[in-house]
Scaffold this motif. Sequence first.
Motif, PDB file in Angstrom:
ATOM      1  N   LEU A 151      30.689  74.066  40.839  1.00  0.00           N
ATOM      2  CA  LEU A 151      29.555  73.587  41.256  1.00  0.00           C
ATOM      3  C   LEU A 151      29.173  74.516  42.491  1.00  0.00           C
ATOM      4  O   LEU A 151      27.726  74.574  42.704  1.00  0.00           O
ATOM      5  CB  LEU A 151      29.808  72.141  41.978  1.00  0.00           C
TER       6      LEU A 151
ATOM      7  N   LEU B 287      26.729  77.099  41.109  1.00  0.00           N
ATOM      8  CA  LEU B 287      25.534  76.518  40.663  1.00  0.00           C
ATOM      9  C   LEU B 287      24.511  76.323  41.935  1.00  0.00           C
ATOM     10  O   LEU B 287      23.470  76.307  41.769  1.00  0.00           O
ATOM     11  CB  LEU B 287      25.709  75.167  39.823  1.00  0.00           C
ATOM     12  N   ILE B 288      25.254  75.926  42.807  1.00  0.00           N
ATOM     13  CA  ILE B 288      24.533  75.970  44.218  1.00  0.00           C
ATOM     14  C   ILE B 288      23.995  77.216  44.741  1.00  0.00           C
ATOM     15  O   ILE B 288      23.009  77.065  45.275  1.00  0.00           O
ATOM     16  CB  ILE B 288      24.978  75.033  45.253  1.00  0.00           C
TER      17      ILE B 288
ATOM     18  N   MET C 124      20.618  78.135  44.549  1.00  0.00           N
ATOM     19  CA  MET C 124      19.537  77.181  45.300  1.00  0.00           C
ATOM     20  C   MET C 124      19.112  77.710  46.712  1.00  0.00           C
ATOM     21  O   MET C 124      18.208  77.579  47.128  1.00  0.00           O
ATOM     22  CB  MET C 124      20.015  75.957  45.452  1.00  0.00           C
TER      23      MET C 124
ATOM     24  N   THR D 258      25.932  64.936  48.680  1.00  0.00           N
ATOM     25  CA  THR D 258      26.866  65.891  48.132  1.00  0.00           C
ATOM     26  C   THR D 258      28.367  65.770  48.102  1.00  0.00           C
ATOM     27  O   THR D 258      29.097  65.911  47.463  1.00  0.00           O
ATOM     28  CB  THR D 258      26.436  67.460  48.743  1.00  0.00           C
TER      29      THR D 258
ATOM     30  N   MET E 168      28.400  67.722  35.848  1.00  0.00           N
ATOM     31  CA  MET E 168      27.953  68.995  36.410  1.00  0.00           C
ATOM     32  C   MET E 168      26.434  69.121  36.541  1.00  0.00           C
ATOM     33  O   MET E 168      26.087  69.689  37.612  1.00  0.00           O
ATOM     34  CB  MET E 168      28.631  70.279  35.649  1.00  0.00           C
TER      35      MET E 168
ATOM     36  N   ALA F 195      24.521  69.042  40.012  1.00  0.00           N
ATOM     37  CA  ALA F 195      23.705  70.076  40.681  1.00  0.00           C
ATOM     38  C   ALA F 195      22.290  69.543  40.920  1.00  0.00           C
ATOM     39  O   ALA F 195      21.615  70.050  41.840  1.00  0.00           O
ATOM     40  CB  ALA F 195      23.562  71.118  39.483  1.00  0.00           C
ATOM     41  N   THR F 196      21.728  68.419  39.871  1.00  0.00           N
ATOM     42  CA  THR F 196      20.604  67.886  40.274  1.00  0.00           C
ATOM     43  C   THR F 196      20.454  67.093  41.561  1.00  0.00           C
ATOM     44  O   THR F 196      19.367  67.490  42.293  1.00  0.00           O
ATOM     45  CB  THR F 196      20.031  67.023  38.950  1.00  0.00           C
TER      46      THR F 196
ATOM     47  N   ALA G 176      22.306  67.580  44.114  1.00  0.00           N
ATOM     48  CA  ALA G 176      22.325  68.651  45.314  1.00  0.00           C
ATOM     49  C   ALA G 176      21.005  69.260  45.603  1.00  0.00           C
ATOM     50  O   ALA G 176      20.592  69.331  46.641  1.00  0.00           O
ATOM     51  CB  ALA G 176      23.194  69.693  44.922  1.00  0.00           C
ATOM     52  N   TYR G 177      20.369  69.551  44.292  1.00  0.00           N
ATOM     53  CA  TYR G 177      18.969  70.290  44.602  1.00  0.00           C
ATOM     54  C   TYR G 177      17.892  69.063  45.007  1.00  0.00           C
ATOM     55  O   TYR G 177      16.973  69.592  45.832  1.00  0.00           O
ATOM     56  CB  TYR G 177      18.402  70.836  43.255  1.00  0.00           C
TER      57      TYR G 177
END
Length: 250
Positions: free
Chosen positions: A18, A21-22, A25, A166, A193, A197-198, A200-201
Amino acid sequence: MKNLLSGKRNGLALLALLLLLIAPMTLLVSHIELLAPVSDWQGAFFTLATHSAGSGGFIVTLAILVFGVMMLKLTPKQNLAKAMQLVLILLIGFAAKTGLKQATESPRPYTELLAHQLLVPNPDHFYQLSASQQEKIITSVSENVSHWRTQHWLGETDYSFPSGHTIFVAICVAFFGGLFLEHKRYAFATGMMVWAATVAYSRLWLGMHRPIDLIGSILFVMVVYALLPHFDGLASKLSQQLNLHKRCTH
């Protein structure tokens, strides 16, 4: 320490993923223009995502994930131990979020826009205003900022670090995602996951958080999850007592 980490490697690995993945961003944040027009589908999508981990929707999300765990058919003792783990890490996460926000007093990103629009002298000044004054200032900027964003600003006028949303998704990824991965429910783990991630964004897109808020939240959950007791012994004793009580009542 080795005993504490037993059975947690999947959850910790997913949290590390994760973080990866962030990471991209942080490059996208500079391209998020809070004054830009927002389509209804885009606003609704990110609102739904953020609500799924917020005060209005986290209970529904938890219920869905608990139902998913029930499909794994764990033993009663395992279910009891996992339930105690989940309750403890949620309590620690929510309490720490409140305490850390007050300790760090980091202004939310949207307050920087308010300062840029000359509605407040600086971001810190926003937090010295009364609730009604804060509402008036955010409402006044609604002429230039989409309501899909300002409705969240009006609902969350506290500090930025860490991100409570988060923290919640990181707990879900570690706890539920780790279980799904352990039991080879790869589709469920992958879905978690993508959802995490969605969410978080969405916090970046709404102007509620910076990447450091997200990263700090995940690192905090990693430490807490790694140190979380297994409760196997306590669950075993409670299960024995419950079974004994059932026998006595029949």
